[in-house]
Scaffold this motif. Sequence first.
Motif, short mmCIF file in Angstrom:
data_model
loop_
_atom_site.label_atom_id
_atom_site.label_comp_id
_atom_site.label_asym_id
_atom_site.label_seq_id
_atom_site.Cartn_x
_atom_site.Cartn_y
_atom_site.Cartn_z
N VAL A 173 108.70 59.83 15.82
CA VAL A 173 108.01 59.73 17.10
C VAL A 173 108.15 58.31 17.64
O VAL A 173 107.78 57.34 16.96
N TYR A 174 108.68 58.19 18.85
CA TYR A 174 108.83 56.91 19.53
C TYR A 174 107.78 56.84 20.64
O TYR A 174 107.73 57.69 21.52
N CYS A 175 106.92 55.82 20.59
CA CYS A 175 105.88 55.66 21.60
C CYS A 175 105.41 54.21 21.63
O CYS A 175 105.73 53.42 20.73
N GLU A 205 100.13 55.04 20.53
CA GLU A 205 99.86 55.31 19.12
C GLU A 205 98.38 55.12 18.80
O GLU A 205 97.77 55.93 18.08
N LEU A 210 98.13 62.28 15.37
CA LEU A 210 98.95 61.71 14.29
C LEU A 210 98.23 61.81 12.95
O LEU A 210 98.87 62.05 11.91
N THR A 229 104.42 62.08 10.28
CA THR A 229 105.21 61.47 11.34
C THR A 229 105.76 60.11 10.88
O THR A 229 105.21 59.49 9.97
N VAL A 281 106.35 56.85 12.99
CA VAL A 281 106.13 56.30 14.33
C VAL A 281 106.93 55.01 14.51
O VAL A 281 106.89 54.11 13.66
N ASN A 325 107.26 52.05 17.30
CA ASN A 325 106.67 51.50 18.54
C ASN A 325 107.75 50.99 19.48
O ASN A 325 108.70 50.32 19.06
#
Length: 304
Positions: A109-111, A116, A126, A135, A137, A139
Motif C-alpha cells: 500500500v502506497y499512501c 496512514e 490497516l 499490509t 505500507v 509512505n
Amino acid sequence: MRIRVLGSAAGGGFPQWNCNCPRCREARSGRLADESRTQSSIAVSADGQRWLLINASPDIRAQILATPELQPGRGARDTGIAAIALMDSQIDHVTGLLMLRESATPLPVYCSERAEEDLRTGFPILEILSHYCGTQVHNLPLDGQAVEPAEVPGIRFTPVALTSKAPPYSPHRADPRPGDNLGLFLEDRSSGRAAFYAPGLGEMEPHLETWMASADVLLVDGTTWTDDEMQRTVGGRKTAREMGHMPQTGPGGMIERLRRYPRARRVLIHINNTNPILDPASAERAQLAEEGIEVAHDGMVIEL
C-alpha cells in the motif's frame, strides 16, 4: 501504459441506494440504466499483467469481476493487482481494502503519512488487516520526488499535494495539511507519456500548472455541474467547493480551467449522481462535447 477506469462515480455510486434525484430515478426506471456507475477507482499497468490499483472503493469486488485483467489466471489463488496507491483516507477510497483481506501475501500500500495515520487511528483498516493478510505500507513523498513501485514495473508516479480536509474520522480533521489529499502524475517509463489523475480537485492551485500542462491525459474531478447542485437537487448543506470539488461551470470552474490544456485528452471522473452530465442526451453533455471534454464510464480504457 494502460489506464482502466474501474469506477467513475462519486461516493454512493449511480444510482445511489437512497437517492431519488431525477438522475437516480431515471436510472431505476430504465432510461439511464446503461449509465450506472460504481465508485471511483482506476487501475494502471505498463505490461497488462501487473496492475497498480489506485484507490480501493467499496465496489472493488464488482469491479474485479468486471475486469478480466484483475482476475486470477496464473494459479489457484491469484490477482492482477500488484500494488495499491491511496490518494487519501476517505471511506469511498479505502473500504475496498477489507475485501482484499484474502490475499495470500501482505498488500503493498502506497499512501501519505497523513493517510496512514488516519487508517491506523480514526478508521483503523490497516490494523484490522493485520489480523488477515497484513499490509506493507510505503509512505509517499510530497516534495516532487517520483515513485517507481517495484511491483508494477514500467510505471512511475509523482504524488502531488492537493488542498483538502481530512475525513470526519481523522484525528487531524480540523488541521488540514499537505498529504490529506493527493493527485497523481502517472508516467509510462518507456514512452514518457503521462496522465494527471485528480478525482478530488477542490481548487486549481498554482503548483498544479506544471503537472497538468505536462500531461497527455487529464483525468479530473467531475463531481458536480454547478456549485450549488447538491443543495438544489437533494437539499444538501454544502456546496461542491465546500466539499472539496470544483464544479464544472461558473467562474473558475473545471470547464473554464481545462480550456488551458487543449493538447491533452480531457476526461471527467468521480461524477455525482445529481450531475446532469450522466444523461447522454442532456444539454450539459452536449456542452462538454463542444468543449472536447469526455465523461468517464466504468470499463473505459485509456491507452498511452
